[in-house]
Design an enzyme around this catalytic site. Structure first.
Site, PDB file in Angstrom:
ATOM      1  N   ARG A  47       0.784  -1.072   0.043  1.00  0.00           N
ATOM      2  CA  ARG A  47       0.135   0.156   0.059  1.00  0.00           C
ATOM      3  C   ARG A  47       0.789   1.260  -0.029  1.00  0.00           C
ATOM      4  O   ARG A  47       0.636   2.340  -0.727  1.00  0.00           O
ATOM      5  CB  ARG A  47      -0.769   0.072   1.339  1.00  0.00           C
ATOM      6  CG  ARG A  47      -1.687   1.461   1.275  1.00  0.00           C
ATOM      7  CD  ARG A  47      -2.858   1.370   2.074  1.00  0.00           C
ATOM      8  NE  ARG A  47      -3.045   0.495   3.236  1.00  0.00           N
ATOM      9  CZ  ARG A  47      -2.170   0.638   4.574  1.00  0.00           C
ATOM     10  NH1 ARG A  47      -1.675   1.724   4.699  1.00  0.00           N
ATOM     11  NH2 ARG A  47      -2.236  -0.344   5.366  1.00  0.00           N
ATOM     12  N   TYR A  99     -14.306  18.651 -15.215  1.00  0.00           N
ATOM     13  CA  TYR A  99     -14.788  17.399 -15.353  1.00  0.00           C
ATOM     14  C   TYR A  99     -15.976  16.997 -14.680  1.00  0.00           C
ATOM     15  O   TYR A  99     -15.745  17.350 -13.201  1.00  0.00           O
ATOM     16  CB  TYR A  99     -13.773  16.417 -15.095  1.00  0.00           C
ATOM     17  CG  TYR A  99     -13.988  14.789 -15.068  1.00  0.00           C
ATOM     18  CD1 TYR A  99     -14.253  14.457 -16.598  1.00  0.00           C
ATOM     19  CD2 TYR A  99     -14.056  14.200 -13.988  1.00  0.00           C
ATOM     20  CE1 TYR A  99     -14.598  12.985 -16.247  1.00  0.00           C
ATOM     21  CE2 TYR A  99     -14.708  12.791 -14.104  1.00  0.00           C
ATOM     22  CZ  TYR A  99     -14.961  12.333 -15.289  1.00  0.00           C
ATOM     23  OH  TYR A  99     -15.355  10.945 -15.315  1.00  0.00           O
ATOM     24  N   ASP A 170      -5.484  19.794 -14.170  1.00  0.00           N
ATOM     25  CA  ASP A 170      -5.904  18.644 -14.698  1.00  0.00           C
ATOM     26  C   ASP A 170      -5.477  18.754 -16.271  1.00  0.00           C
ATOM     27  O   ASP A 170      -6.293  19.371 -16.979  1.00  0.00           O
ATOM     28  CB  ASP A 170      -7.574  18.273 -14.446  1.00  0.00           C
ATOM     29  CG  ASP A 170      -7.898  16.949 -15.011  1.00  0.00           C
ATOM     30  OD1 ASP A 170      -7.331  16.421 -15.744  1.00  0.00           O
ATOM     31  OD2 ASP A 170      -9.278  16.942 -14.564  1.00  0.00           O
ATOM     32  N   LYS A 195      -6.991   7.672 -19.413  1.00  0.00           N
ATOM     33  CA  LYS A 195      -7.350   8.138 -20.740  1.00  0.00           C
ATOM     34  C   LYS A 195      -6.000   7.819 -21.735  1.00  0.00           C
ATOM     35  O   LYS A 195      -5.833   6.569 -21.919  1.00  0.00           O
ATOM     36  CB  LYS A 195      -7.687   9.329 -20.646  1.00  0.00           C
ATOM     37  CG  LYS A 195      -8.894   9.934 -19.287  1.00  0.00           C
ATOM     38  CD  LYS A 195     -10.049   9.236 -19.886  1.00  0.00           C
ATOM     39  CE  LYS A 195     -10.998   9.135 -18.617  1.00  0.00           C
ATOM     40  NZ  LYS A 195     -11.460  10.557 -17.975  1.00  0.00           N
TER      41      LYS A 195
HETATM   42  C1  LIG Z   1     -11.766  10.791 -16.789  1.00  0.00           C
HETATM   43  C2  LIG Z   1     -11.476  12.144 -16.419  1.00  0.00           C
HETATM   44  C3  LIG Z   1     -11.379  12.412 -15.091  1.00  0.00           C
HETATM   45  C4  LIG Z   1     -11.687  11.051 -13.791  1.00  0.00           C
HETATM   46  O1  LIG Z   1     -10.742  10.001 -14.131  1.00  0.00           O
HETATM   47  P1  LIG Z   1     -11.200   8.492 -13.770  1.00  0.00           P
HETATM   48  O2  LIG Z   1      -9.900   7.947 -14.206  1.00  0.00           O
HETATM   49  O3  LIG Z   1     -12.415   8.256 -14.885  1.00  0.00           O
HETATM   50  O4  LIG Z   1     -11.457   8.525 -12.555  1.00  0.00           O
HETATM   51  C5  LIG Z   1     -10.844  13.664 -14.562  1.00  0.00           C
HETATM   52  N1  LIG Z   1     -10.554  14.743 -15.432  1.00  0.00           N
HETATM   53  C6  LIG Z   1     -10.950  14.471 -16.920  1.00  0.00           C
HETATM   54  C7  LIG Z   1     -10.512  15.773 -17.876  1.00  0.00           C
HETATM   55  C8  LIG Z   1     -11.121  13.271 -17.174  1.00  0.00           C
HETATM   56  O5  LIG Z   1     -11.234  13.118 -18.650  1.00  0.00           O
END
Ligand SMILES: *Cc1c(COP(=O)(O)O)cnc(C)c1O
Length: 371
Positions: A47, A99, A170, A195
């Site tokens: 962890r 998001y 982000d 992504k």
């Molecule tokens: C998908 C996404 C998230 C969240 O990520 P997860 O892996 O789905 O929890 C946050 N910010 C952006 C811009 C995203 O496209």
């Protein structure tokens, strides 16, 4: 070393006792101690750290020019960790086009603990008015989801710095290949590694990378290690495998997306195309300044209403009608129905994640779907 080389060579091959060229998956949850009570292998309990996660965190740090990275079990967990690391009563300035999953966290999980304003961060002269004595952080997302707004990272970073605020970006839509917020003044860069970094729609994950290992980073590290929402060694293995081809995948995504955006921009049934690579995009010049290329994401407004938009996503044959983004397969979705009844996303908006199929096939598919 350049990005392409770092992506392949950052994981130290000689670390493996058996000389493996790719990093083995280390499933052990616990690690041997020596007579002095120390941990000669560098790990104590998985962890807290393990070899695969350590390698993943190391390569993301290098790709984002940061001092350290924490990997998480999802992008949302990475975001949540930042919110959890803030002191109770802190105020956050967040983007209006945030998001939706992270916005939902603020509105439904942190609403008793934190305060926040959702601000259009493309209008920087309006940001200062939202700063109050409790403001601790500016959170930006660029390009944003789903409107592909571009925030000037360097300019916003200056506002954050002059007001002593933590500045988080982000950068999921850009990936570490196209944009490096830390080099532009961000304190922390976040990715949903689900992504582009994962890139094959088969692993969920998130990451935070810090410019400096400061006191706030210690709080984040504590939430990661004590909270324990970490990726499994297998998740880390998949992400490390994906990162090796990231730079080349991104090249293909950008090339296809530019061609598709130009095609859609001239289509009589399309009212608008939101793609930062188009010169008509409101923040095209900022995108050009801070990104190496314009990415694989775009949204379009289909002429007509929500029914017209839904008809398009229901008629595609190569695009998969599904949410998410950044995979090799092209995805298309009617965004408002994904975000639910409270959404401000236009009903005729269709979001497209441009994959790595041949561009002629993608254009032909949308041609027939738009009818
Ligand atoms: C998908 C996404 C998230 C969240 O990520 P997860 O892996 O789905 O929890 C946050 N910010 C952006 C811009 C995203 O496209």
């Amino acid at each position: 070393m350049k990005t392409e080389t770092i992506a392949i060579h950052s994981q130290n091959i000689v670390k493996s006792a058996t000389g493996d060229v790719t990093m083995p998956i280390s499933l052990s949850t616990t690690f041997l101690r020596d007579e002095t009570g120390g941990y000669p292998g560098g790990h104590m309990y998985s962890r807290v750290s393990n070899p695969n996660r350590e390698a993943l965190e190391e390569v993301i740090s290098k790709l984002e020019f940061g001092e350290a990275t924490c990997a998480f079990s999802s992008g949302n967990t990475a975001g949540m960790t930042v919110f959890q690391a803030l002191k109770a009563g802190s105020h956050i300035i967040a983007p209006d086009d945030m998001y939706w999953g992270l916005k939902k966290q603020l509105l439904t999980i942190f609403n008793d603990v934190l305060t926040f304003d959702f601000v259009d961060l493309t209008e920087l002269d309006k940001v200062a008015a939202f700063i109050n004595p409790n403001t601790a952080m500016i959170w930006a997302e660029t390009p944003s989801n789903p409107l592909l707004k571009i925030t000037d990272i360097e300019a916003l970073g200056k506002i954050a710095k002059s007001n002593n605020l933590i500045f988080v970006v982000d950068s999921t839509f850009a990936s570490p290949i196209l944009q490096n917020p830390i080099l532009l003044g961000a304190d922390i860069v976040m990715h949903s590694t689900t992504k582009y970094i994962g890139g094959h729609s088969d692993v969920l994950g998130g990451s935070l990378t810090t410019a400096k290992k400061d006191e706030f980073w210690e709080r984040i590290l504590n939430v990661q290690q004590t909270g324990g929402a970490v990726p499994s060694p297998f998740d880390c293995f998949l992400l490390l495998r994906s990162i090796k081809t990231l730079a080349y995948r991104i090249k293909g995504h950008c090339e296809n997306a530019m061609k598709l955006a130009e095609y859609l921009d001239n289509h009589p049934k399309v009212e608008a195309v939101y793609y930062p690579g188009l010169t008509s995009h409101k923040q095209h010049e900022i995108a050009k300044k801070q990104m190496k290329d314009f990415g694989g994401m775009m949204s379009i407004l289909v002429k007509g209403d929500g029914d017209n938009a839904r008809k398009v996503v229901n008629s595609v044959k190569i695009f998969a009608q599904a949410t998410s983004l950044g995979g090799v397969e092209s995805l298309i979705e009617h965004r408002a129905s994904v975000e639910g009844p409270d959404t401000k996303t236009p009903q005729n908006l269709v979001r497209i994640s441009v994959g790595l199929e041949h561009i002629d096939d993608l254009i032909a598919d949308l041609e027939q779907a738009l009818g």
